[in-house]
Design a protein around this motif. Structure first.
Motif, PDB file in Angstrom:
ATOM      1  N   ASP A 123      12.002 -28.792 -18.043  1.00  0.00           N
ATOM      2  CA  ASP A 123      10.629 -29.219 -17.748  1.00  0.00           C
ATOM      3  C   ASP A 123      10.231 -30.388 -18.652  1.00  0.00           C
ATOM      4  N   ALA A 124       9.006 -30.869 -18.429  1.00  0.00           N
ATOM      5  CA  ALA A 124       8.537 -32.039 -19.169  1.00  0.00           C
ATOM      6  C   ALA A 124       8.480 -31.759 -20.671  1.00  0.00           C
ATOM      7  N   GLY A 125       8.150 -30.545 -21.021  1.00  0.00           N
ATOM      8  CA  GLY A 125       8.085 -30.195 -22.440  1.00  0.00           C
ATOM      9  C   GLY A 125       9.444 -30.335 -23.115  1.00  0.00           C
ATOM     10  N   HIS A 126      10.491 -29.923 -22.416  1.00  0.00           N
ATOM     11  CA  HIS A 126      11.839 -30.085 -22.967  1.00  0.00           C
ATOM     12  C   HIS A 126      12.168 -31.570 -23.141  1.00  0.00           C
ATOM     13  N   ALA A 127      11.763 -32.382 -22.144  1.00  0.00           N
ATOM     14  CA  ALA A 127      12.016 -33.821 -22.264  1.00  0.00           C
ATOM     15  C   ALA A 127      11.291 -34.389 -23.480  1.00  0.00           C
ATOM     16  N   PRO A 178       6.505 -34.358  -8.987  1.00  0.00           N
ATOM     17  CA  PRO A 178       6.590 -33.594 -10.241  1.00  0.00           C
ATOM     18  C   PRO A 178       5.495 -32.544 -10.297  1.00  0.00           C
ATOM     19  N   GLY A 179       5.772 -31.443 -10.947  1.00  0.00           N
ATOM     20  CA  GLY A 179       4.755 -30.395 -11.067  1.00  0.00           C
ATOM     21  C   GLY A 179       5.310 -29.192 -11.790  1.00  0.00           C
ATOM     22  N   GLU A 180       4.492 -28.187 -11.862  1.00  0.00           N
ATOM     23  CA  GLU A 180       4.864 -26.978 -12.603  1.00  0.00           C
ATOM     24  C   GLU A 180       5.341 -25.856 -11.679  1.00  0.00           C
ATOM     25  N   ALA A 181       5.257 -26.091 -10.344  1.00  0.00           N
ATOM     26  CA  ALA A 181       5.386 -24.979  -9.396  1.00  0.00           C
ATOM     27  C   ALA A 181       6.781 -24.388  -9.325  1.00  0.00           C
TER      28      ALA A 181
END
Ligand SMILES: NC(=O)c1ccc[n+]([C@@H]2O[C@H](COP(=O)([O-])OP(=O)(O)OC[C@H]3O[C@@H](n4cnc5c(N)ncnc54)[C@H](OP(=O)(O)O)[C@@H]3O)[C@@H](O)[C@H]2O)c1
Length: 340
Positions: free
Chosen positions: A76-80, A135-138
């Motif tokens: 996810d974006a947090g990992h990036a 992109p999204g959290e779904a």
């Protein structure tokens, strides 16, 4: 000596990645929660325990800096952001994404597989310019796209190669699709059924070939997105035949012309339309040549699967596989179909 940190090093992709980089002269730090090591790694490979759930953990491992970070398990974006936040201390990065990011012209992709007529109609082969889901959290796929966007936004400070992997295969797989045929052969099931005439193609990606792409990208830092698959895309009937050849068994196959009848004829590769990815960009940009064909990769996978199954129920040996494909071995339904 060039220095590399590999996140997720003890998994199916990480093991050959560490091996390939070390062979290429990199000083590798192999990071995972358990700090595991592979028997094939030389003594020069350093292992460390790292749990990326702790945001500061990667910074501690990277320390004063390194030439390369390979992130096998960015979801996810947090990992990036954990990686891009260290741009001033990292030379370049290679991050594993997935071909599940793609959608077809009608907005269908891996997320719509369960919907009526939800199976994507991709071009053959799919290039990296194919649109992706938003992109999204779904879902897994939307989070992977968010992860890719986050990396791209930082590409002026950190060159990143994103590798979109196909159906990954090899030893140590938590999702070993090959078990479909291997277990049937071990159980003495010589009659099988394949839907869609056995012609389904779902592009495999040997972990060793992904490792080769990592090795090549590491040697030529740049910002790019590349498909990461094998050089060949066998049909599901071809996969079964190749596994039979490795195991030295002869089998008989009945074909359904159309979709599976319930679980009968449904394998992990049984797709109604081809899912095949273009590897030309990787060839052009990195000089990628697969280090193994699908068939060449099989013996070590079959040996590993056979060992893992010994004395164990397949669901206990491969809980993720059982969760994703719960009715992979519905022999009773197959027998009933055959005698109906
Ligand atoms: N399977 C497929 O067909 C497929 C297809 C496309 C893309 N992919 C991508 O492939 C990647 C998965 O790689 P893989 O198949 O090699 O996975 P894997 O075999 O499950 O290995 C995961 C590795 O990450 C480590 N790990 C897990 N959680 C961690 C954490 N919180 N902090 C640090 N290390 C952690 C594990 O060791 P510990 O447990 O000791 O931590 C292990 O070394 C993902 O990016 C996935 O999206 C897979």
């Amino acid at each position: 000596m060039r220095t590399a940190v590999v996140i997720g090093a003890s998994g199916q992709i990480g093991r050959p990645v560490v091996e390939a980089l070390a062979r290429d002269g990199w000083a590798v730090t192999a990071a995972s929660r358990g700090g595991g090591r592979d028997a094939a790694w030389g003594e020069g490979v350093r292992t460390v325990r790292l749990d990326r759930a702790d945001d500061g953990a990667l910074a501690a491992v990277v320390g004063g800096g390194c030439d390369l970070v390979v992130d096998v398990i960015a979801y996810d974006a947090g990992h990036a952001r954990q990686v891009t936040a260290l741009a001033d201390r990292i030379g370049s990065a290679v991050v594993v994404s997935s071909v599940s990011v793609y959608q077809d012209g009608a907005g269908r992709g891996f997320d719509t597989l369960g919907e009526p007529d939800g199976f994507p109609d991709y071009p053959v082969p799919v290039t990296e310019t194919q649109p992706t889901v938003a992109p999204g959290e779904a879902t897994y796929s939307t989070r992977k796209v968010a992860m890719e966007h986050e990396l791209r936004a930082a590409c002026d400070e950190l060159p990143v190669t994103v590798l979109r992997a196909g159906a990954v295969h090899g030893p140590y797989s938590p999702l070993p699709r090959e078990l479909y045929f291997v277990k049937r052969n071990l159980d003495g099931r010589r009659d099988r059924v394949l839907a869609h005439g056995g012609r389904s193609r779902f592009h495999p990606a040997a972990a060793r070939n992904i490792a080769e792409l990592v090795r090549l990208a590491a040697a030529r830092p740049g910002s790019r997105v590349l498909n990461a698959c094998d050089g060949d895309t066998p049909t599901v009937a071809g996969i079964g035949a190749a596994i039979d050849a490795v195991m030295g068994v002869e089998t008989r196959t009945a074909y359904l012309d159309g979709p599976p009848a319930g679980s009968v004829g449904r394998t992990p590769w049984s797709v109604p339309r081809p899912v095949v990815f273009d590897m030309a960009a990787a060839e052009r940009e990195l000089g990628y040549r697969p280090v193994v064909s699908y068939a060449e990769s099989l013996p070590e996978t079959v040996e590993w699967l056979t060992g893992e199954l010994r004395g164990r129920d397949w669901r206990a040996a491969f809980p993720l596989l059982a969760q994703v494909y719960p009715d992979l071995f519905d022999y009773a339904a197959e027998d009933a179909w055959r005698t109906a």
